[in-house]
Motif scaffolding. Sequence first.
Motif, PDB file in Angstrom:
ATOM      1  N   GLY A 380       2.361   9.552   9.106  1.00  0.00           N
ATOM      2  CA  GLY A 380       3.808   9.486   9.235  1.00  0.00           C
ATOM      3  C   GLY A 380       4.259  10.305  10.420  1.00  0.00           C
ATOM      4  N   ALA A 381       5.365  11.013  10.251  1.00  0.00           N
ATOM      5  CA  ALA A 381       5.901  11.796  11.356  1.00  0.00           C
ATOM      6  C   ALA A 381       6.716  12.964  10.831  1.00  0.00           C
ATOM      7  N   ALA A 392      -1.208  12.409  11.022  1.00  0.00           N
ATOM      8  CA  ALA A 392      -2.077  11.656  10.122  1.00  0.00           C
ATOM      9  C   ALA A 392      -3.017  12.630   9.437  1.00  0.00           C
ATOM     10  N   GLU A 393      -3.817  12.117   8.508  1.00  0.00           N
ATOM     11  CA  GLU A 393      -4.718  12.964   7.722  1.00  0.00           C
ATOM     12  C   GLU A 393      -5.524  13.916   8.605  1.00  0.00           C
ATOM     13  N   GLY A 394      -5.525  15.187   8.228  1.00  0.00           N
ATOM     14  CA  GLY A 394      -6.262  16.212   8.935  1.00  0.00           C
ATOM     15  C   GLY A 394      -5.469  16.950   9.983  1.00  0.00           C
ATOM     16  N   ALA A 410       4.705   6.736   6.531  1.00  0.00           N
ATOM     17  CA  ALA A 410       4.499   5.379   7.023  1.00  0.00           C
ATOM     18  C   ALA A 410       4.866   4.386   5.916  1.00  0.00           C
ATOM     19  N   GLU A 411       5.059   3.144   6.313  1.00  0.00           N
ATOM     20  CA  GLU A 411       5.512   2.138   5.356  1.00  0.00           C
ATOM     21  C   GLU A 411       4.560   1.973   4.184  1.00  0.00           C
ATOM     22  N   ARG A 412       3.279   2.120   4.455  1.00  0.00           N
ATOM     23  CA  ARG A 412       2.300   1.941   3.392  1.00  0.00           C
ATOM     24  C   ARG A 412       1.562   3.254   3.129  1.00  0.00           C
TER      25      ARG A 412
END
Length: 425
Positions: A380-381, A392-394, A410-412
Motif C-alpha cells: 500500500g502506501a 510492501a512487505e518487509g 492496496a485494493e487486494r
Amino acid sequence: MPRVFKIVPTTQKYDWGKIGLSSKVAQYAAAAKIPGFTLDEKAPYAELWMGTHPNGPSLVAGSDTTLAEYLAAHPELMGSKVVSRFRDAGAEEGNLPFLFKVLAIEKALSIQTHPDKKTAEALHNEKPNIYKDANHKPEMALALTPFTAMCGFLPLSQIAGYLVSTLELAALIPKPITTQFLSAASSADSSSPEAKTALKDLFSALMTADEATFKARLADLVKRYEAGGATEREEGVKDLVLRLNSQFPGDIGVFCAFVLNYVKMQPGEAIFLAAGEPHAYVSGDIMECMATSDNVIRAGLTPKLRDIPNLVSGLTYGAGDPSRHMVKPAAFDSAAAHTALYDPPIPEFSVLQVLVPGGQTEAHPPIEGPSIAIVTEGKGALESAGEKLEVAEGDVVFIGAGTGVKLVAAERGQLAIYRAFVEAS
C-alpha cells in the motif's frame, strides 16, 4: 526534508533462530531486498533490528548515513519533548530510547531477567565488559505466529504441587527449604515478605544445585517421560521438558519448567517483561520492542555467561497467573478503527498493530515523538503532507515527530503494519 522515509534494518544470525525462509526475519529481509542481504537457506535468521542501536544501526535508505546520525542532524524529527526527556536520562544525541525487532525463535532463549535502572548502573560500574551500558531493558513481545514462552513464577500452590509429585525436582531442594516453601504456599497471601523469601530460597537452591546431582535427576526425569510415565499434573510440562532437554541436554534450566509459567499465545497477543521478571522465549515469531540496552542476566539454557547470584538477587519474586504479564490491546484513536494500541507501563515505547482491509485507509493523528513501522503483510502506501510513499512487505519506515499519516491498503489483500513509538507526556 521528508518526515516519512524508508530505513534499512539489519539482520542478526544467532543459533536459536529459524532456518532460511521459515524465519519471518529472512522473509522480510528478502521481500524488501535489503542491500547486502543474500539468503542462505541453511542459516538461522534470528532477529531483524530497526533503530539506532550501535550494534546494528539502521541506515537511511539510499545512503550510508545511519539513522542516529540523521536524527542528530535533524532533532526536530525526534521532537523537542522526547529529546529533552531522554537526554536527561542519559541518551546520546540522535539515539531512540527504544529498539524495535522481529524475532524468529526455533531454539529456546536463555532463562534470563533484565535489571532495573539502579541495578543496571551498579552492574555496569562493577562489570563493564559484561554489562556494557547503564540502562534498564523492559521489553514487550507481540506474537506474529503462535508463540510460546516461560514468564514469571507460577502460583506458589502449583510449584508446591510439583515439589510433592515430581520426585526428581524435590531431590534437588534441601528439606528445610521445601518445608519452608510448602508452609508459605499454603498461605493465602503469595505477595507477603515470607512468601517471597520462601520462593527466593527455593529458586536459589534449584539454580545452585550440585551439577552431578541435577544431571542425574534430569536424566531420570527424561527417561520417565519418554517411557510415558508422566503424572496427570506433569502432562502440562512434559513436552516442554523434553523439548528443552533436547536443545540443552543436562541443563539446570530445564527444571525451570516447574517454577515458571508456560504461556501459549496466538497472533495479536502480547506479554510485557518488566525488570526482575524471569523469562525465556521458547518458539515462534514475534515483534519485540525494548528499551535500548544490552543488559541481560542469564542463569540457564545458554552457552553464554551465567550470573546466577545477580539473577537471584535481582528478581521481584512475584508469583501468579501469567495474565499479569499480558498487555491487552486498547483503542488508539476514535477515528482509527483498524489500529490497536499496546501500551506497557514504561515511557520508552508503545506499539501499534494496524490491520487495514484491502482498498481501505486508516488515518493516524500526529504523535509527539518518533516512530518506526514495518510492513508485515500486503502492500500500500503511507501518505503525509501531500507526499506518498509506496510500501510492501518487509519495508521499514521512519515517521518523524508531529507527523500525521494516512495508511492506504492496496485494493487486494490486507495491509498489516506494526509501529513502535515514543511519546513524551
